[in-house]
Design a protein around this motif. Structure first.
Motif, PDB file in Angstrom:
ATOM      1  N   LEU A 153       0.835  -1.202   0.000  1.00 35.49           N
ATOM      2  CA  LEU A 153       0.000   0.000   0.000  1.00 35.49           C
ATOM      3  C   LEU A 153       0.870   1.253   0.000  1.00 35.49           C
ATOM      4  N   THR A 154       1.963   1.204   0.749  1.00 38.07           N
ATOM      5  CA  THR A 154       2.901   2.329   0.745  1.00 38.07           C
ATOM      6  C   THR A 154       3.533   2.495  -0.635  1.00 38.07           C
ATOM      7  N   TYR A 155       3.860   1.388  -1.277  1.00 40.01           N
ATOM      8  CA  TYR A 155       4.434   1.447  -2.623  1.00 40.01           C
ATOM      9  C   TYR A 155       3.474   2.159  -3.579  1.00 40.01           C
ATOM     10  N   LEU A 156       2.199   1.808  -3.518  1.00 35.99           N
ATOM     11  CA  LEU A 156       1.227   2.460  -4.393  1.00 35.99           C
ATOM     12  C   LEU A 156       1.175   3.961  -4.132  1.00 35.99           C
ATOM     13  N   ARG A 157       1.150   4.343  -2.881  1.00 37.49           N
ATOM     14  CA  ARG A 157       1.105   5.777  -2.555  1.00 37.49           C
ATOM     15  C   ARG A 157       2.364   6.498  -3.047  1.00 37.49           C
ATOM     16  N   ASP A 158       3.487   5.821  -2.991  1.00 39.36           N
ATOM     17  CA  ASP A 158       4.752   6.450  -3.399  1.00 39.36           C
ATOM     18  C   ASP A 158       4.897   6.531  -4.919  1.00 39.36           C
ATOM     19  N   HIS A 159       4.190   5.667  -5.654  1.00 40.32           N
ATOM     20  CA  HIS A 159       4.407   5.585  -7.099  1.00 40.32           C
ATOM     21  C   HIS A 159       3.199   6.012  -7.933  1.00 40.32           C
ATOM     22  N   CYS A 160       2.124   6.397  -7.284  1.00 40.74           N
ATOM     23  CA  CYS A 160       0.943   6.852  -8.013  1.00 40.74           C
ATOM     24  C   CYS A 160       0.718   8.336  -7.788  1.00 40.74           C
TER      25      CYS A 160
END
Length: 223
Positions: A153-160
């Motif tokens: 979920l953190t990855y999505l926030r960082d890359h979207c």
């Protein structure tokens, strides 16, 4: 900032057809599974995907490719595979028949009925039961599972970015856990798992994840 995630369960696999528990083990999509993924792609053909991710399992990646192939509004053809969105790891019980898994869990936890067990255990509590019943103690408990998933979920926030429309293909347990966490009213019992190819729509805002709908797979449902 807000972006939308279309979270999809992979199509039917050979293990699904045989009634075998998968977890991190992998088997290919069946013909039905491929057809289901294509149908899901048609349901989502109106969405101009700006990013696409999947679990790093072959079944999730294949499902994403089939969905993207139906979409003329995006140039994306391949998902970026991410370990974070794998299914729960079942340790000793990887790729064994469902009956064997549940028989071991019920025996270890002191239940005679699966219905009674499920009435007293949500997704998270069941993970802890899998861990305790695993003779090798390798299965993920809820802490281990959520530590991995939260990194995703953190990855999505960082890359979207704001306004992104994102495809993520994943697994039943993973999707069910997310929905139970953010919209527990949509899953009142653990056995209410998403169908193969079903879509769950999420909106990520700075401080929350909104579940717009869960487990849409029929032609009469909105997407």
């Amino acid at each position: 900032m807000a972006f939308t995630v279309y979270l999809v369960r992979h199509g039917q696999t050979e293990s699904n057809l045989k009634g075998q528990n998968q977890g991190w083990a992998d088997t290919p999509l069946t013909l039905t599974g491929r057809r289901t993924a294509i149908e899901t792609g048609k349901h989502l053909a109106h969405v101009a995907f700006t990013k696409a991710f999947s679990s790093d399992t072959g079944r999730a990646q294949a499902t994403a490719r089939l969905i993207l192939a139906q979409n003329e509004l995006t140039s994306l053809k391949q998902p970026i595979p991410l370990v974070y969105f794998r299914e729960q790891y079942y340790g000793f019980f990887e790729n064994v028949p469902y009956e064997q898994l549940w028989a071991a869990v019920l025996h270890h936890e002191g239940y005679r009925s699966l219905d009674k067990f499920l009435n007293h255990h949500d997704f998270n509590q069941t993970k802890d039961s899998f861990k305790r019943a695993d003779p090798l103690s390798l299965a993920e408990d809820q802490y281990e599972f959520w530590s991995r998933l939260n990194r995703g979920l953190t990855y999505l926030r960082d890359h979207c970015q704001d306004g992104d429309k994102v495809l993520v293909t994943s697994h039943a347990e993973t999707i069910g856990c997310l929905v139970q966490h953010y919209r527990p009213d949509l899953i009142t019992k653990r056995e209410q798992m998403p169908e193969n190819g079903a879509v769950t729509k999420l909106v990520f805002t700075p401080n929350n994840v909104e579940v717009v709908y869960y487990n849409h797979y029929r032609t009469d449902q909105t997407y």
